[in-house]
Scaffold this motif. Structure first.
Motif, mmCIF file in Angstrom:
data_model
loop_
_atom_site.group_PDB
_atom_site.id
_atom_site.type_symbol
_atom_site.label_atom_id
_atom_site.label_comp_id
_atom_site.label_asym_id
_atom_site.label_seq_id
_atom_site.Cartn_x
_atom_site.Cartn_y
_atom_site.Cartn_z
ATOM 1 N N LYS A 187 -16.985 -13.464 21.023
ATOM 2 C CA LYS A 187 -15.880 -12.699 20.433
ATOM 3 C C LYS A 187 -14.622 -12.811 21.294
ATOM 4 O O LYS A 187 -13.510 -12.934 20.772
ATOM 5 N N ALA A 188 -14.821 -12.767 22.608
ATOM 6 C CA ALA A 188 -13.676 -12.882 23.510
ATOM 7 C C ALA A 188 -13.013 -14.255 23.364
ATOM 8 O O ALA A 188 -11.776 -14.363 23.363
ATOM 9 N N PHE A 189 -13.826 -15.298 23.247
ATOM 10 C CA PHE A 189 -13.269 -16.650 23.088
ATOM 11 C C PHE A 189 -12.460 -16.751 21.799
ATOM 12 O O PHE A 189 -11.345 -17.296 21.792
ATOM 13 N N VAL A 190 -13.006 -16.216 20.722
ATOM 14 C CA VAL A 190 -12.291 -16.245 19.442
ATOM 15 C C VAL A 190 -11.002 -15.440 19.530
ATOM 16 O O VAL A 190 -9.941 -15.882 19.081
ATOM 17 N N GLU A 191 -11.094 -14.248 20.140
ATOM 18 C CA GLU A 191 -9.908 -13.402 20.281
ATOM 19 C C GLU A 191 -8.854 -14.086 21.137
ATOM 20 O O GLU A 191 -7.652 -14.010 20.855
ATOM 21 N N LEU A 192 -9.301 -14.763 22.173
ATOM 22 C CA LEU A 192 -8.379 -15.502 23.053
ATOM 23 C C LEU A 192 -7.617 -16.553 22.258
ATOM 24 O O LEU A 192 -6.387 -16.672 22.372
ATOM 25 N N GLN A 193 -8.346 -17.319 21.455
ATOM 26 C CA GLN A 193 -7.689 -18.373 20.670
ATOM 27 C C GLN A 193 -6.722 -17.781 19.652
ATOM 28 O O GLN A 193 -5.622 -18.303 19.442
ATOM 29 N N LYS A 194 -7.111 -16.671 19.030
ATOM 30 C CA LYS A 194 -6.219 -16.041 18.060
ATOM 31 C C LYS A 194 -4.953 -15.505 18.727
ATOM 32 O O LYS A 194 -3.846 -15.650 18.194
ATOM 33 N N ASN A 195 -5.121 -14.892 19.893
ATOM 34 C CA ASN A 195 -3.954 -14.364 20.601
ATOM 35 C C ASN A 195 -3.012 -15.478 21.018
ATOM 36 O O ASN A 195 -1.782 -15.340 20.944
ATOM 37 N N GLN A 196 -3.590 -16.588 21.486
ATOM 38 C CA GLN A 196 -2.733 -17.707 21.853
ATOM 39 C C GLN A 196 -2.016 -18.272 20.632
ATOM 40 O O GLN A 196 -0.860 -18.688 20.723
ATOM 41 N N MET A 197 -2.703 -18.302 19.500
ATOM 42 C CA MET A 197 -2.064 -18.786 18.276
ATOM 43 C C MET A 197 -0.908 -17.860 17.872
ATOM 44 O O MET A 197 0.180 -18.333 17.511
ATOM 45 N N LYS A 198 -1.136 -16.546 17.955
ATOM 46 C CA LYS A 198 -0.056 -15.605 17.639
ATOM 47 C C LYS A 198 1.117 -15.777 18.596
ATOM 48 O O LYS A 198 2.278 -15.730 18.186
ATOM 49 N N THR A 199 0.805 -15.979 19.872
ATOM 50 C CA THR A 199 1.864 -16.179 20.856
ATOM 51 C C THR A 199 2.630 -17.461 20.553
ATOM 52 O O THR A 199 3.881 -17.494 20.635
ATOM 53 N N ARG A 200 1.904 -18.531 20.191
ATOM 54 C CA ARG A 200 2.569 -19.786 19.844
ATOM 55 C C ARG A 200 3.514 -19.598 18.658
ATOM 56 O O ARG A 200 4.646 -20.092 18.663
ATOM 57 N N ASN A 201 3.044 -18.870 17.662
ATOM 58 C CA ASN A 201 3.877 -18.645 16.483
ATOM 59 C C ASN A 201 5.114 -17.827 16.824
ATOM 60 O O ASN A 201 6.219 -18.118 16.349
ATOM 61 N N THR A 202 4.934 -16.808 17.656
ATOM 62 C CA THR A 202 6.071 -15.967 18.046
ATOM 63 C C THR A 202 7.096 -16.771 18.829
ATOM 64 O O THR A 202 8.308 -16.686 18.575
ATOM 65 N N VAL A 203 6.608 -17.553 19.797
ATOM 66 C CA VAL A 203 7.522 -18.358 20.604
ATOM 67 C C VAL A 203 8.183 -19.441 19.748
ATOM 68 O O VAL A 203 9.368 -19.757 19.933
ATOM 69 N N SER A 204 7.446 -20.000 18.795
ATOM 70 C CA SER A 204 8.034 -21.013 17.903
ATOM 71 C C SER A 204 9.191 -20.421 17.101
ATOM 72 O O SER A 204 10.253 -21.065 16.960
ATOM 73 N N ASP A 205 8.991 -19.209 16.596
ATOM 74 C CA ASP A 205 10.079 -18.559 15.856
ATOM 75 C C ASP A 205 11.291 -18.338 16.757
ATOM 76 O O ASP A 205 12.446 -18.481 16.312
ATOM 77 N N TRP A 206 11.037 -17.977 17.990
ATOM 78 C CA TRP A 206 12.137 -17.767 18.956
ATOM 79 C C TRP A 206 12.868 -19.076 19.251
ATOM 80 O O TRP A 206 14.096 -19.108 19.284
ATOM 81 N N ILE A 207 12.100 -20.133 19.431
ATOM 82 C CA ILE A 207 12.718 -21.426 19.743
ATOM 83 C C ILE A 207 13.531 -21.945 18.553
ATOM 84 O O ILE A 207 14.595 -22.560 18.736
ATOM 85 N N LYS A 208 13.053 -21.683 17.340
ATOM 86 C CA LYS A 208 13.800 -22.143 16.157
ATOM 87 C C LYS A 208 15.205 -21.552 16.121
ATOM 88 O O LYS A 208 16.149 -22.194 15.649
ATOM 89 N N LEU A 209 15.337 -20.330 16.608
ATOM 90 C CA LEU A 209 16.659 -19.697 16.636
ATOM 91 C C LEU A 209 17.621 -20.440 17.562
ATOM 92 O O LEU A 209 18.851 -20.355 17.383
ATOM 93 N N HIS A 210 17.079 -21.181 18.543
ATOM 94 C CA HIS A 210 17.952 -21.921 19.467
ATOM 95 C C HIS A 210 18.536 -23.175 18.828
ATOM 96 O O HIS A 210 19.394 -23.826 19.422
ATOM 97 N N HIS A 211 18.059 -23.513 17.631
ATOM 98 C CA HIS A 211 18.619 -24.665 16.918
ATOM 99 C C HIS A 211 19.782 -24.272 16.016
ATOM 100 O O HIS A 211 20.318 -25.130 15.297
ATOM 101 N N SER A 212 20.148 -22.987 16.048
ATOM 102 C CA SER A 212 21.266 -22.528 15.226
ATOM 103 C C SER A 212 22.557 -23.226 15.645
ATOM 104 O O SER A 212 22.792 -23.459 16.843
ATOM 105 N N LYS A 213 23.382 -23.557 14.648
ATOM 106 C CA LYS A 213 24.654 -24.235 14.960
ATOM 107 C C LYS A 213 25.619 -23.289 15.651
ATOM 108 O O LYS A 213 26.364 -23.677 16.543
ATOM 109 N N GLU A 214 25.609 -22.029 15.202
ATOM 110 C CA GLU A 214 26.474 -21.025 15.817
ATOM 111 C C GLU A 214 25.621 -19.813 16.185
ATOM 112 O O GLU A 214 24.807 -19.363 15.387
#
Length: 1217
Positions: free
Chosen positions: A484-511
């Protein structure tokens, strides 16, 4: 001058000679003297010449050469005339030897042109032992000290072995032939072997070591006397340099010549037992070093001293214990015969109150493992000590313990070695222990586990095939919690990846407009919470954001790292490039360390497309039961199933890596294996992939066409699990991305208006319509398939499904009479059994109940069907599983059926619309599952209840009403189960409060206030009270025994609510309970129910006031208007009804003792007239009444109750007080 006789060829030495001439004549004389042999009478005539050489003119001549030649001549004179030198006066002798010592300085530089003559002088003095003449002098020690000091100063690395040996020959006799040796001279000798002299002049140290070895016997008595005074008499000579370094001297002497300390070391027992902390520490440090050194025999020679030293492991002062523990590594490495003793001492100190001692215990064992891996591997007791410290309260100790265990696991399992299978098995538990660390509350612990997973448990630098074997081995036999811990670890990392990806996408804004900057700040705040010390992390994330905006290459790097289908090698290489741009990797660079920590959390370096292909091949070999199972290290019976479970989990987290034609076709080919576990897990994997990217959208839709016929067969003639996953798989993969955009987040099904129905579902429905008959072949499989089609595509087959539900499921199965004679083997006479042991017809009924729930969930808004279904499900519950009351079912079947009906009700209630159609009576009947006589029923129902309450707030979860069911767990007799339910309550309360905090921060306006009451966990009290009123164990509101039981129940739900003062609002409870006291119980017309309800309000207020006063905790006034659910509360028939009475005995409960309002009762108003009853301890302790179960007798399935009121999602109508 005329009396002086010169040897043949030698000319007179007079003062008026020039320097050069004098030197020539002295050389001639020196050469002649060198040729002379010793003879007592032959050279008597040269005595005046010998005396003449001592003239101040020569000995103080300004020329170094003259002085050197004079010294050589005088030395030869001493040699020729030995042992009777021509010099008799003490002043002469003293002057001569001081002159010799002065000349010996010339030996310092072997490159000096005159070095040979200096060497001759040294050789001559050594050969003749000329300095022994000084023994006759009264102040000989002064000359000896000067000689020793000079030689120690001039010796250096340019001197040959001969020079060093002659130094020893000069000095040794002065020690061995002396009657006594001054401590000052001993100080001069011994100071060279300790720091800083030892490092500053290592050649003097080496010379001293040789001298001590050569003259040990002669020095022993002097050394003994010195240490006796310092250690025993405790009166050290403070004028000596070695006094402050006495323990260093002992150590060095033991290293050089241990025999010198035979009588000294036993004296250290006094120091080990000294009352002075500093002395004990010094003595302990010394002996720890001496005893533990390699090849040391002291532990065998001085066993009593060793025993006393071991006693210092329990010393009262922390530094002494630390020193002892630090030495244990060397004991373990160098002295195997002491391993048992050291292990016992470490186990003792493993629970030391001082954190530094505990930390040193861990580090001692870990460092031992790094130096001698096999030693620790073969000593399970040492590993157990480290394992215990993974639970230490200090993160630093936990961290190093986890790092140490991970290192041992990596060396034993992941690196090439020749260890036996038995030894490897001894450390296989480490992976479980490390992953258990993910359950720790601290974020640092979780980050540590994430890092250890990819560096030690499954090292990311391994080749793909080896890496997948290690991953397979890791997941192959993990325990349930670690999995369960291994599965939870992978899910948390996936959520973190998605959150950081959304943040990085904002850095591609023209203005970067204010709106974009606000979004960046909001995302940064979210990401900062995923790192230790969020305040600092937010600061460095802002810095990193600015860096990303300025550096396009840095932005490209982070995009590559976050790419869904990035390869492990590319990700690792890009991480290296990215981190180099952040500055130096030093501990003080907090910006670098923070970003590195974030990048490590989001980097995907464990699996990629290549490794997924390798893993599928490995799994196939394990399904076949080949030698690969043994190579990976998993039993052949479990290897295939474990591998497919791993694959299913990876498909959820790393879906993009599966989308290669080879991997997809390989997955589908696995469906050909006949093992029951294969198809469900493979289909579940394909379902996960379909949610990421449906196969119908793939470039090769032919794969879906190959998959569809296989799934159709599973849905009709497979196992129930195969049918379930086959329907899900084809449905999900046949919905195009455009259709799934409107899908419900919780269900995963497409919008009913945009669904794509795959042709095989028409075939399945038609087959079910024709062949789903009572006792047909694969009946259970068909029921399951029908339920999942009804859930996912209710509108596509609305009429056929409704007809099959009504006829095949309800009429021909659920309400069908149970035959008197059944052809099945029934479970043993017990109220419970494993589900697999139930008869087939009962299993079909259980799946039929689930099918009805899924059908309603698919319909979503069909209120009429929901009401009819609730009546039938409630009848199962009310009739204790025997719907028709025929009493032909065994106890286990009844238990499973009422549990199945109750869980179906819970599942339906999660869906807004159909889930709001239950009546109050049905709700109260459902509550009795929390008090079911079968503990397994109570446990499973509580788990389902908790799961439903915790599902995605606020929409797709059970309404707040159902938290009131927890109140009955207060009378739970199984302590373990009660603790589990208490954990559920704590979790649900905290989750809802955290959600409300988040809502308040993101939406500070008042638009969400009306909804907050429907989520506020404190409001569960309004639903808990009706549950208790309805409970058959509560019949008399004045019965002490029953009130004590009700008090237990109320405390069970109130204590988690009152646990945090800052979240507890006293005015809310007071207002809520006062409002309930001016209402009547809506279920039934018995006035006793009202009295019970009002008594429960008084009891709840008593519990609250016994812990808080109105001024304790959160003093915020609760200003929102409260509303009570009309399902359970109704307005009294009397207008302007007021209720100021107290309905519990005041001789037991002091309601209002802390607070008294206008018109309210006081603690003494009725207590004065109350008559105390004698206590009945036996009945108070007995929480189970055997007569309670009779309430269920003779109840039939007829239940025509309708919902009292159509409810909002919160379950509360707006009723004004």
């Amino acid at each position: 001058m005329a009396d002086i006789v010169y040897p043949n060829g030698c000319r007179p030495l007079v003062e008026d000679l020039g320097t050069d001439e004098l030197i020539r004549r002295l050389k001639t004389l020196a050469n002649v003297l060198q040729t002379m042999d010793q003879d007592d009478n032959l050279y008597q005539q040269y005595i005046p010449l010998a005396l003449h050489l001592l003239d101040d003119f020569f000995m103080q001549h300004q020329s170094r050469d003259v002085q050197l030649l004079i010294a050589c001549c005088v030395a030869d004179v001493l040699r020729v005339y030995a042992p009777e030198a021509p010099y008799k006066e003490q002043d002469q002798i003293k002057t001569i030897f001081k002159f010799f010592i002065k000349q010996l300085h010339g030996l310092k530089d072997p490159r000096d042109p005159s070095f040979k003559r200096y060497f001759y002088l040294l050789e001559n003095l050594a050969f003749v032992k000329s300095f022994n003449m000084c023994f006759e002098l009264e102040d000989c020690q002064e000359i000896f000290q000067e000689l020793f000091s000079t030689i120690f100063k001039i010796v250096n690395d340019q001197h040959s072995v001969k020079v060093t040996n002659f130094f020893l020959d000069v000095l040794s006799p002065l020690i061995t032939e002396a009657d006594n040796l001054s401590v000052e001279l001993l100080d001069l000798i011994l100071i060279n072997i300790v720091e800083p002299h030892k490092s500053n002049n290592k050649y003097a140290c080496q010379l001293t070591e040789q001298l001590l070895t050569k003259t040990g016997d002669a020095l022993e008595s002097t050394i003994k006397m010195f240490f006796n005074r310092a250690l025993v008499i405790d009166k050290p000579n403070t004028r000596l340099s070695i006094t402050n370094k006495i323990y260093d001297v002992i150590y060095e002497l033991n290293r050089i010549n241990g025999d010198l300390l035979i009588s000294v070391l036993p004296q250290l027992e006094n120091k080990l037992l000294s009352t002075d902390d500093g002395e004990r520490l010094k003595a302990t440090t010394l002996l720890a070093r001496m005893f533990s050194e390699k090849d040391s025999q002291l532990s065998k020679k001085y066993q009593n001293l060793l025993k006393i030293f071991f006693g210092r492991f329990c010393d009262i002062t922390e530094p002494v214990r630390v020193k002892c523990v630090q030495s244990s590594m060397h004991f373990l490495l160098n002295h195997p015969h002491l391993q048992t003793d050291i292990t016992d001492k470490l186990r003792l100190r493993n629970h030391d109150l001082d954190e530094m001692v505990r930390h040193e215990v861990v580090m001692a064992i870990v460092e031992t493992a790094k130096r001698d891996f096999n030693l620790v591997l073969e000593a399970p007791d040492l590993l157990d000590i480290v394992r215990e410290r993974t639970l230490d309260k200090k993160y630093k100790i936990r961290r190093d313990a986890m790092n140490g265990l991970a290192y041992i696991y990596k060396r034993a399992i992941c690196e090439p070695n020749d260890l036996s299978a038995e030894l490897k098995q001894r450390v296989d538990w480490i992976k479980n222990k490390i992953l258990h660390g993910y359950y720790k509350v601290g974020l640092e612990d979780r980050l540590l586990v994430e890092r250890l997973l990819i560096t030690c448990l499954v090292p990311y630098k391994l080749a793909p095939e080896e890496r997948m074997k290690k991953l397979y081995h890791l997941l192959g036999d993990l325990d349930a919690n670690a999995t369960k811990a291994f599965v939870e670890l992978q899910k948390n990392q996936m959520k973190t990846r998605n959150t950081v990806s959304d943040w990085i996408k904002l850095h591609h804004s023209k203005e970067f407009t204010p709106r974009v900057l606000n979004q960046l700040s909001a995302k940064q705040a979210t990401i900062a919470k995923l790192l230790p010390d969020p305040l600092k992390a937010a600061e460095y994330l802002t810095q990193f954001s600015n860096h990303l905006r300025k550096d396009a290459q840095l932005l490209r790097c982070i995009n590559i790292v976050l790419k869904r289908d990035v390869s492990c090698r590319e990700c690792a290489d890009t991480m290296g490039v990215l981190l180099k741009k952040l500055g130096a990797h030093v501990h003080s660079n907090l910006y670098y360390n923070t970003v590195k920590m974030l990048i490590e959390r989001v980097a995907s370096v464990m699996v990629d497309k290549e490794s997924i292909g390798v893993l599928i091949s490995l799994i196939e070999q394990c399904i076949e039961g080949g030698p690969m199972c043994d190579e990976i290290g998993i039993s052949r019976q479990e290897a295939g199933e474990r591998g497919l479970k791993l694959l299913s989990m990876l498909s959820y987290v790393f879906s993009a890596h599966f989308f290669t034609d080879t991997s997809l076709r390989h997955l589908i080919s696995l469906l050909s294996y006949e093992n029951d576990y294969v198809a469900p897990l493979v289909l579940k994997t394909l379902t996960h992939l379909g949610r990421y990217q449906p196969l119908i959208d793939d470039a090769t839709p032919v794969i879906l066409n190959e998959l569809a016929p296989v799934c159709r067969d599973f849905a009709l003639i497979g196992t129930p699990k195969q049918a379930k996953h086959a329907v899900r798989c084809i449905f999900v993969n046949s919905q195009s991305s455009a259709a799934t955009d409107g899908a419900s987040g919780g269900s995963g099904s497409a919008s009913t208006t945009t669904q794509t129905v795959h042709p095989i579902f028409n075939e399945i429905i038609e087959t079910l319509r024709l062949k789903l008959t009572p006792n047909c072949e694969y009946q259970r499989t068909k029921i399951v398939a029908l339920g999942h089609i009804a859930y996912n595509m209710p509108q596509a087959f609305l009429t056929p499904i409704k007809n099959m539900i009504a006829r095949r499921i309800v009429k021909e199965l659920l309400i069908q009479e149970v035959p008197v004679q059944r052809d099945y083997e029934l479970p043993e006479e017990s109220d419970w059994c494993a589900q697999e042991e139930l008869p087939p017809d009962t299993l079909c009924k259980l799946d039929a109940l689930k099918t009805m729930a899924r059908w309603l969930l698919g319909l979503r808004t069909d209120e009429h069907a929901a009401q009819k279904t609730f009546r039938m499900l409630a009848a199962f519950v009310n009739q204790r599983g025997d719907l028709l009351g025929q009493n032909r079912l065994c106890g286990a079947e009844k238990s499973w059926l009422r549990l199945g009906a109750a869980c179906a009700m819970l599942k339906v209630c999660e869906q807004k619309g159909v889930g709001d159609q239950y009546s109050a009576e049905q709700f109260l009947q459902l509550s009795q599952l929390m008090a079911d006589p079968v503990p397994e029923v109570r446990e499973i129902f509580a788990r389902k209840l908790h799961k439903g309450l915790g599902r995605s707030l606020p929409r797709n979860c059970l309404p707040l009403d159902f938290m009131g069911l927890y109140v009955l767990a207060g009378l739970e007799t199984d302590r373990k189960l009660q603790d589990l339910v208490r954990h559920y309550v704590d979790t649900d309360v905290n989750k809802r409060r955290e959600y409300l905090k988040t809502v308040a921060m993101t939406s500070p306006d008042s638009s969400t206030e009306s909804q907050s009451l429907h989520i506020l966990p404190d409001y569960m009290l309004a639903f808990a009270i009706p549950v208790l009123v309805h409970d058959p164990r509560f019949t008399n509101h004045e019965d002490y025994v029953q009130l004590r039981k009700m008090e237990k129940c109320l405390r069970f739900v109130l204590e988690p609510l009152m646990a945090k003062r800052e979240s507890f609002v006293h005015s809310f409870y007071k207002q809520l309970l006062q409002l309930i006291k001016v209402r009547e119980f809506s279920q039934g017309s018995d006035k006793r129910d009202n009295y019970k309800m009002w008594a429960l309000c008084d009891l709840a207020m008593y519990i609250i006031d016994s812990k808080f006063s109105p001024f304790d905790g959160n003093t915020t006034t609760f200003s929102m208007p409260l509303a009570l659910p009309e399902m359970y509360y109704k307005q009294p028939s009397v207008a302007n009804f007021q209720n100021n009475e107290v309905y519990i005995p005041l001789d037991v409960y002091t309601v209002g003792a802390k607070t008294s309002g206008k018109g309210g009762p006081t603690a003494t108003s009725r207590a004065a007239t109350a008559t105390k009853r004698p206590a009945e301890p036996a009945s108070i302790l007995d929480d189970e009444n055997p007569q309670e179960n009779k309430i269920f007798d003779n109840i039939r399935a007829a239940d025509t109750t309708e919902p009292t009121a159509k409810r909002t999602r919160a379950g509360a109508a707006t009723a004004k007080s």
